[in-house]
Design a protein around this motif. Structure first.
Motif, short mmCIF file in Angstrom:
data_model
loop_
_atom_site.label_atom_id
_atom_site.label_comp_id
_atom_site.label_asym_id
_atom_site.label_seq_id
_atom_site.Cartn_x
_atom_site.Cartn_y
_atom_site.Cartn_z
N ILE A 77 0.99 -32.55 -17.81
CA ILE A 77 -0.49 -32.70 -17.68
C ILE A 77 -1.16 -31.94 -18.88
O ILE A 77 -2.39 -32.00 -19.18
N LEU A 78 -0.54 -30.91 -19.59
CA LEU A 78 -1.25 -30.02 -20.54
C LEU A 78 -0.35 -29.86 -21.76
O LEU A 78 0.96 -29.49 -21.29
N ASP A 79 -0.70 -30.13 -22.79
CA ASP A 79 0.14 -30.03 -24.02
C ASP A 79 -0.24 -28.91 -24.85
O ASP A 79 0.22 -28.64 -26.05
N ASP A 80 -1.40 -28.24 -24.63
CA ASP A 80 -1.83 -27.20 -25.52
C ASP A 80 -2.54 -26.14 -24.63
O ASP A 80 -3.72 -26.56 -23.92
N ILE A 81 -1.96 -24.94 -24.45
CA ILE A 81 -2.42 -23.94 -23.43
C ILE A 81 -4.14 -23.65 -24.15
O ILE A 81 -4.69 -23.39 -22.83
N ARG A 82 -4.28 -23.74 -25.06
CA ARG A 82 -5.86 -23.58 -25.55
C ARG A 82 -6.81 -24.26 -25.07
O ARG A 82 -8.00 -24.07 -24.91
N HIS A 83 -6.12 -25.55 -24.30
CA HIS A 83 -7.09 -26.43 -24.07
C HIS A 83 -7.16 -26.75 -22.43
O HIS A 83 -7.53 -27.60 -21.71
N TRP A 84 -6.69 -25.63 -21.83
CA TRP A 84 -6.31 -25.60 -20.20
C TRP A 84 -7.73 -25.70 -19.63
O TRP A 84 -7.56 -26.21 -18.66
N ARG A 85 -8.75 -25.18 -19.96
CA ARG A 85 -10.06 -25.28 -19.23
C ARG A 85 -10.45 -26.79 -19.15
O ARG A 85 -11.34 -27.01 -18.20
N ASP A 86 -10.02 -27.66 -20.10
CA ASP A 86 -10.49 -29.01 -20.12
C ASP A 86 -9.45 -29.86 -19.15
O ASP A 86 -10.03 -30.98 -18.67
N VAL A 87 -8.41 -29.31 -18.56
CA VAL A 87 -7.47 -30.00 -17.92
C VAL A 87 -7.27 -29.66 -16.40
O VAL A 87 -7.14 -30.22 -15.51
N ILE A 88 -7.08 -28.21 -16.34
CA ILE A 88 -6.86 -27.65 -15.06
C ILE A 88 -8.10 -27.40 -14.28
O ILE A 88 -8.80 -26.35 -14.55
N LYS A 89 -8.45 -28.07 -13.24
CA LYS A 89 -9.60 -28.01 -12.52
C LYS A 89 -9.31 -27.61 -10.99
O LYS A 89 -8.53 -28.35 -10.43
N ALA A 90 -9.67 -26.45 -10.53
CA ALA A 90 -9.47 -26.26 -9.00
C ALA A 90 -10.17 -27.26 -8.19
O ALA A 90 -11.44 -27.50 -8.46
N PRO A 91 -9.71 -27.76 -7.08
CA PRO A 91 -10.53 -28.55 -6.16
C PRO A 91 -11.56 -27.63 -5.55
O PRO A 91 -11.70 -26.59 -5.41
N SER A 92 -12.90 -28.56 -5.24
CA SER A 92 -13.95 -27.71 -4.62
C SER A 92 -13.64 -27.42 -3.07
O SER A 92 -12.72 -28.20 -2.46
#
Length: 343
Positions: free
Chosen positions: A82-97
């Motif tokens: 689900i993640l191909d660039d660690i620099r973009h993790w904020r766009d991909v990894i979202k903690a559930p509410s």
């Protein structure tokens, strides 16, 4: 003195004392098990519901699938990262509410599920676990090639990602803790393969340990034992883990210098394992006596004075009759020899 329960005997071992018999550690009730299990691992449903469904997406969006060859253990779906660039993790990894969650009802539902399986809190230690580990989660997000490259090339971004995840995990821990009231806190992270660690001791110390430490604080503050699950040749990480309060390591595989680890830490670090189905034990013509002798040899080597729990068995498809037969022999000897070991 009255006989101890399986739970009391296990907790005595984790305190560094000599038990009345060799505890048999597992993550929960085993198929066909007649006596109470020593330990039962509880993961909050918000994090683990996909496991009870036999697969699916975890709370971060990683898709897990069962593997027939490993008894339907769940693994991240190969190639579906689900993640191909660690620099973009904020766009991909979202903690559930976590808004509006009834933590008491969640805990009650999960515990009652284990009670229906025969778990009794008087007999079985309840171990709270949150996840498979920060390192392991990163590998699930990116795969080993990209994940290891990220740790080398962008350590600040990896640290920031782990910090974000740890904020979430520690909040879940804080919310669920009063309703689980665990006897043990479990940490996990498979940072090693059979022949060598995946990362250096220094990289673990700098990028991963701070977040294991933050979770371990819950156990330290509550005064309960902390255990660590780490497969493979992970002995190099034990100094750091003992320093944050870890009292036991599973599965403590035989690729490690287990005698050296035991001599260094004594009963301050309980070895839960020290047996692997390898070499002659995996031969098609292995005899019943060879299986039984392997149990006796393991306990004779590692269990004297305490500091040891049995943790190990033959792994394979759940319908593999040879695996079932061999495990029947193995655990018959584990209980027979282990029950009398300290007498």
């Amino acid at each position: 003195m009255a006989n101890l329960t399986e739970k009391e005997n296990y907790l005595r071992t984790l305190r560094g004392e000599e038990p009345e018999w060799v505890p048999v550690y597992s993550f929960g009730p085993m198929p066909g098990q007649e006596r109470p299990c020593t330990s039962c691992m509880v993961e909050p449903l918000i994090l683990s519901e996909f496991r009870f469904k036999g697969g699916g997406k975890d709370c971060w969006g990683v898709n897990y699938i069962p593997t027939y060859e490993t008894g339907n253990a769940l693994l991240p779906e190969p190639g579906n990262f689900i993640l191909d660039d660690i620099r973009h993790w904020r766009d991909v990894i979202k903690a559930p509410s976590l808004e509006g969650i009834d933590w008491e009802a969640m805990a009650k539902k999960q515990l009652e599920g284990f009670y229906k399986m025969g778990v009794n809190r008087e007999d079985t230690a309840i171990a709270l676990n949150l996840h498979v580990g920060y390192f392991q989660n990163l590998m699930a997000f990116m795969g080993f090639t990209e994940g290891l490259c990220a740790m080398c090339e962008e350590p600040e971004e990896v640290y920031a990602l782990f910090d974000y995840m740890c904020d979430f995990y520690t909040e879940v821990t804080r919310q669920i803790w009063p309703y689980i009231q665990p006897d043990v806190l479990t940490l996990m992270d498979d940072t090693a393969a059979w022949r060598a660690p995946f990362i250096s001791k220094q990289m673990y110390h700098d990028l991963v340990l701070p977040f294991h430490d933050r979770q371990a604080k819950f156990g330290r503050d509550a005064g309960i034992p902390i255990t660590m699950h780490n497969c493979g040749k992970a002995e190099v990480f034990m100094d750091d883990l003992v320093a944050i309060g870890v009292k036991a390591w599973d599965p403590a595989q035989t690729c490690n210098d287990l005698k050296g680890v035991q001599e260094k830490f004594g009963n301050d670090l309980v070895l839960m394992g020290c047996w692997d189905a390898r070499d002659r034990l995996m031969a098609p013509d292995v005899t019943e006596e060879e299986i039984r002798q392997s149990v006796r040899d393991t306990m004779d080597t590692y269990a004297k004075g305490g500091g040891f729990c049995w943790c190990g068995g033959y792994l394979g498809p759940v319908d593999d009759q040879e695996v079932i037969r061999k495990n029947g022999i193995l655990f018959d000897e584990v209980y027979r020899y282990g029950d009398a070991f300290y007498k």
